[in-house]
Design an enzyme around this catalytic site. Structure first.
Site, short mmCIF file in Angstrom:
data_model
loop_
_atom_site.label_atom_id
_atom_site.label_comp_id
_atom_site.label_asym_id
_atom_site.label_seq_id
_atom_site.Cartn_x
_atom_site.Cartn_y
_atom_site.Cartn_z
N GLY A 1 -48.53 37.12 64.73
CA GLY A 1 -49.96 36.97 65.11
C GLY A 1 -51.01 37.48 64.14
N GLY B 1 -52.64 39.81 69.74
CA GLY B 1 -52.34 38.98 68.79
C GLY B 1 -53.17 37.62 68.65
N ASP B 2 -52.60 36.56 68.16
CA ASP B 2 -53.37 35.41 67.93
C ASP B 2 -53.39 34.59 69.19
OD1 ASP B 2 -50.57 34.83 67.43
OD2 ASP B 2 -51.43 32.76 66.73
N THR C 1 -47.62 29.75 66.94
CA THR C 1 -46.60 30.59 67.53
C THR C 1 -46.18 31.37 66.11
OG1 THR C 1 -44.54 31.08 68.36
CG2 THR C 1 -44.67 28.82 67.52
N GLY C 2 -46.12 32.57 66.26
CA GLY C 2 -45.59 33.41 65.15
C GLY C 2 -46.30 34.58 65.12
N THR D 1 -44.28 32.75 71.54
CA THR D 1 -45.45 32.06 72.05
C THR D 1 -45.11 30.67 72.58
OG1 THR D 1 -46.89 33.45 70.83
CG2 THR D 1 -47.89 31.18 71.94
N ARG E 1 -52.52 46.15 71.86
CA ARG E 1 -52.33 45.22 70.90
C ARG E 1 -52.63 43.94 71.38
NH1 ARG E 1 -48.94 40.45 69.48
NH2 ARG E 1 -49.12 40.56 67.04
#
Length: 321
Positions: free
Chosen positions: A240, A216-217, A237-238, A186, A214
């Site tokens: 999610g 994510g965050d 970032t990571g 991200t 899907r």
């Protein structure tokens, strides 16, 4: 846990607080010196500087924090080095589904898009949702349709494809396993403008070989993105799924506002919760007074800062802190 901070609030005087400041990240993950050539390292640092310059130019001219974070991440959406826009990772269905969000700390207005396939720059679509609709979030075909309806440029899904991402998808589908780098990528920015307003933006292609649909965050306000004047602005970032479960961005800002944590301390707490659940990643955080922190529990995070004092820094590896 790696923590790098700017001047802490209690040590700042009015003269030391910059008129404006921008902090960016280009993703966290297993980023070690042995995985990047000198040429690749130079290319990433140059790309981070391009992003910082774009955001700084807005702020230097008296522009808003929300315009600055948009400008900064826009350059990374157009750069195939990063996992956002052109050069984004691919889903298991050999397509690209992109997510983005933006938030203005002045009034906590926000906009986001999830799973877009055709809008060239998802961050512009997220901004349009915030500014030109009564809603906060659009997803899928509806998000692409909305972006086109307000005049944003659309492209064929293949525009986002690069050989690097095709090979990564083939590897993951063949081995049925992801490397840590496949879960990260991200990009984001946080900024403080001359009027004291803060903002945050986050944009991504998601996870390599993710299931179609899907999310994510990154498009979720409160998970990857949050901004509230006089409190903090966060872009994450990571992995999610874990950032969603912890509500990382809002958790950080709530701890700053209500528990009196420092921005670094609040970020360490949130990422500690992520780690306890089995996830990893990083955040950039800016306080309402311009103090800033990079906090990550991975081997590295592409990151940088620029402000009105003329300071500019970029970093990639853990050892540089």
């Amino acid at each position: 846990m790696i923590v790098s901070t700017g001047p802490v609030a209690h040590a700042q005087t009015e003269s030391e607080t910059p008129e404006w400041r921008i902090v960016i990240h280009g993703g966290a993950g297993v980023i070690t010196r042995d995985k990047l050539t000198d040429e690749q390292e130079a290319a990433y640092n140059a790309a981070l500087e391009v992003s910082l310059k774009a955001g700084s130019d807005v702020l230097r001219e008296g522009g808003s924090a929300v315009d600055a974070v948009q400008a900064a991440v826009l350059t990374m959406e157009d750069d195939a080095l990063f996992n956002s826009g052109h050069g984004a990772v691919m889903t298991a269905a050999h397509e690209h589904e992109l997510d983005a969000s933006i938030m203005d700390g002045k009034n906590r207005d926000a906009g986001s898009v999830a799973g877009v396939k055709h809008v060239k720059n998802p961050i512009l679509a997220a901004r349009a949702v915030m500014d030109q609709s009564e809603h906060v979030m659009f997803a899928g075909q509806g998000a692409d349709d909305f972006a086109e309806s307000v005049g944003l440029e659309t492209v064929e899904n293949s525009y986002f494809t690069t050989e690097r991402r095709k090979k990564a998808l083939e590897r993951v589908l063949d081995t049925q396993s992801r490397e840590d780098a496949d879960r990260h990528g991200t990009v984001g920015a946080v900024a403080l403008d001359k009027d004291g307003n803060i903002a945050a933006a986050t944009t991504t292609g998601g996870m390599t070989a993710k299931a179609p649909g899907r999310i994510g965050d990154s498009p979720l306000i409160g998970a990857a993105t949050y901004a509230q004047n006089d409190v903090c602005a966060v872009s994450a970032t990571g992995h999610g799924e874990y950032f969603i479960r912890v509500g990382v961005a809002k958790t950080i800002c709530t701890r700053v506002e209500l528990a009196g944590d420092s921005i670094a301390g609040a970020a360490e707490n949130a990422l500690g919760q992520v780690a306890e659940l089995g996830g990893d990643g990083g955040v950039i955080v800016m306080g309402g007074d311009g103090q800033y922190a990079y906090v990550f529990n991975t081997a590295g995070m592409y990151r940088g800062m620029s402000d009105s004092t003329g300071a500019m820094e970029t970093a990639i590896f853990e050892a540089e802190d």
